[in-house]
Structure formats: C-alpha cells, structure tokens
Design a protein around this motif. Sequence first.
Motif, PDB file in Angstrom:
ATOM      1  N   GLU A 146       0.970  -1.267   0.001  1.00 10.66           N
ATOM      2  CA  GLU A 146      -0.018  -0.129  -0.083  1.00 10.66           C
ATOM      3  C   GLU A 146       0.855   1.363   0.035  1.00 10.66           C
ATOM      4  N   LEU A 147       2.239   1.464   0.575  1.00  3.82           N
ATOM      5  CA  LEU A 147       2.909   2.509   0.803  1.00  3.82           C
ATOM      6  C   LEU A 147       3.983   2.253  -0.548  1.00  3.82           C
ATOM      7  N   ASN A 148       3.892   1.370  -1.034  1.00  3.98           N
ATOM      8  CA  ASN A 148       4.969   1.214  -2.318  1.00  3.98           C
ATOM      9  C   ASN A 148       6.333   1.024  -1.499  1.00  3.98           C
ATOM     10  N   GLY A 149       6.561   0.752  -0.305  1.00  2.44           N
ATOM     11  CA  GLY A 149       7.800   0.979   0.377  1.00  2.44           C
ATOM     12  C   GLY A 149       8.517  -0.416   0.383  1.00  2.44           C
ATOM     13  N   ASP A 150       9.847  -0.424   0.983  1.00  2.00           N
ATOM     14  CA  ASP A 150      10.570  -1.345   1.008  1.00  2.00           C
ATOM     15  C   ASP A 150      10.271  -2.249   2.140  1.00  2.00           C
ATOM     16  N   LEU A 151      10.719  -3.496   2.010  1.00  2.00           N
ATOM     17  CA  LEU A 151      10.276  -4.544   3.254  1.00  2.00           C
ATOM     18  C   LEU A 151      11.543  -5.122   3.660  1.00  2.00           C
ATOM     19  N   LEU A 152      11.684  -5.111   5.138  1.00  3.36           N
ATOM     20  CA  LEU A 152      12.702  -5.636   5.596  1.00  3.36           C
ATOM     21  C   LEU A 152      12.261  -6.795   6.698  1.00  3.36           C
ATOM     22  N   GLU A 153      12.411  -8.183   6.630  1.00  2.32           N
ATOM     23  CA  GLU A 153      12.233  -8.959   7.614  1.00  2.32           C
ATOM     24  C   GLU A 153      13.277  -9.308   8.525  1.00  2.32           C
ATOM     25  N   LEU A 154      13.230  -9.032   9.526  1.00  3.73           N
ATOM     26  CA  LEU A 154      14.180  -9.403  10.624  1.00  3.73           C
ATOM     27  C   LEU A 154      14.431 -10.891  10.883  1.00  3.73           C
ATOM     28  N   LYS A 155      15.712 -11.388  10.875  1.00  4.69           N
ATOM     29  CA  LYS A 155      15.812 -12.622  10.892  1.00  4.69           C
ATOM     30  C   LYS A 155      16.801 -13.178  11.799  1.00  4.69           C
ATOM     31  N   PRO A 156      16.521 -13.500  13.375  1.00  2.78           N
ATOM     32  CA  PRO A 156      17.561 -13.889  14.115  1.00  2.78           C
ATOM     33  C   PRO A 156      18.357 -14.951  13.539  1.00  2.78           C
ATOM     34  N   GLU A 157      19.628 -14.923  13.974  1.00  2.95           N
ATOM     35  CA  GLU A 157      20.526 -15.966  13.900  1.00  2.95           C
ATOM     36  C   GLU A 157      19.948 -17.331  14.502  1.00  2.95           C
ATOM     37  N   LYS A 158      19.679 -17.334  15.586  1.00  2.00           N
ATOM     38  CA  LYS A 158      19.076 -18.346  16.192  1.00  2.00           C
ATOM     39  C   LYS A 158      17.528 -18.081  16.651  1.00  2.00           C
ATOM     40  N   GLU A 159      16.752 -18.835  16.099  1.00  2.00           N
ATOM     41  CA  GLU A 159      15.395 -18.742  16.156  1.00  2.00           C
ATOM     42  C   GLU A 159      14.710 -19.617  17.630  1.00  2.00           C
ATOM     43  N   ILE A 160      13.473 -19.113  17.834  1.00  2.00           N
ATOM     44  CA  ILE A 160      12.989 -19.775  18.900  1.00  2.00           C
ATOM     45  C   ILE A 160      12.032 -20.881  18.544  1.00  2.00           C
ATOM     46  N   PRO A 161      11.873 -21.904  19.168  1.00  2.00           N
ATOM     47  CA  PRO A 161      10.702 -22.896  18.827  1.00  2.00           C
ATOM     48  C   PRO A 161       9.599 -22.492  18.290  1.00  2.00           C
ATOM     49  N   LYS A 162       8.809 -22.779  17.113  1.00  2.00           N
ATOM     50  CA  LYS A 162       7.804 -22.268  16.538  1.00  2.00           C
ATOM     51  C   LYS A 162       6.255 -22.768  17.116  1.00  2.00           C
ATOM     52  N   ASN A 163       6.586 -23.803  17.834  1.00  2.00           N
ATOM     53  CA  ASN A 163       5.161 -24.189  18.332  1.00  2.00           C
ATOM     54  C   ASN A 163       5.632 -24.818  19.783  1.00  2.00           C
ATOM     55  N   GLY A 164       4.636 -25.281  20.584  1.00  2.00           N
ATOM     56  CA  GLY A 164       4.886 -26.095  21.866  1.00  2.00           C
ATOM     57  C   GLY A 164       5.002 -25.071  22.944  1.00  2.00           C
ATOM     58  N   PHE A 165       5.091 -25.613  24.067  1.00  2.00           N
ATOM     59  CA  PHE A 165       5.476 -25.007  25.333  1.00  2.00           C
ATOM     60  C   PHE A 165       6.795 -24.011  25.413  1.00  2.00           C
ATOM     61  N   LYS A 166       7.768 -24.526  24.792  1.00  2.00           N
ATOM     62  CA  LYS A 166       8.897 -23.882  24.531  1.00  2.00           C
ATOM     63  C   LYS A 166       8.839 -22.691  23.725  1.00  2.00           C
TER      64      LYS A 166
END
Length: 159
Positions: free
Chosen positions: A24-44
Amino acid sequence: MKSLVVFYSLEEHTKSIANIVAKELNGDLLELKPEKEIPKNGFKKFLWGGKSAVFKDRPKLQNEIPDLDSYDTIIIGTPIWAGTYTPAINTFISDNKIKGKKLGFFACHGGGGAKKCFEKLRGILSENTILGTIDFADAEEDEEKIKKVNNWISNFIIK
C-alpha cells in the motif's frame, strides 16, 4: 516519501500484515531474521519467547540493515510477546540510530497487549514523530486486515 516496513514474524501473522502495508505504501520491506530462532510451537515457544521478550534480549540478526537515512517513514511491525515487542525488534531499535523519523507501529496478537506494547515503543523511540498505531488479532479474516491497513494508512500514515 520513501518508506521502509521493518518487521519480525515467527508464525507469518505479522509478515502478512507487513506485506500489505509495504504494498500500500509502495515501500521497501525488511524482515528481521535472528541467527538463532526460538521454537515455533509447543510450550518452549511461549517459555523462550516470553522470557526473551521480558528480559529484553537482543539476538544477533542475519540481516544487513539498509541505510535508514534514506527513509522518511519507518513502519515497525511486531508480534506481541509478554506485553511487549519481540527481541528481534529490540535488536533493530538498539543497533540503529532512529531519530527524526516518521514512525508507525503495528502489532499482531492472540489476545491483546497492544496498548502496552505501543507505549513501550513510543518511549524508546521518543525522538521521532509517531504517525499512528494499529493492532490485529491473529484470528481476523484477511479481507478485514486489508481494510484496516488501508484505513490506517489513509488516516494516519499518509495524511
């Protein structure tokens, strides 16, 4: 007006909003990516994500950050973890001098906490002009999200 949409997304909710905002803004996009990601599911996921947010962790990012001086407006998007923004956003803010910019904030959540999250972002980025904030519940339909983004951009970001 040159815009940058900076975001972190663990489960793609925030990413979907960031894509709409950037388009909508015709803008640039920057997705931040940590070197070490946390678990994507579960209690952790909740344990490590909540702990790292509460303790204001600053994970090392894989991304190269563009020259922020070339942007007039920066939109920051984050999931809400333990009532605040995510560690990747904390790293971005801490590692970059963000002053004198026009900022907008958006947050995605499963159950609230946006007001508290936005207050914290306003506090840490107080040397900027805050154009507006908006939050999205994860359960909202895509069409509703698009309408909300368009309304937000029209009324707060580009006025």
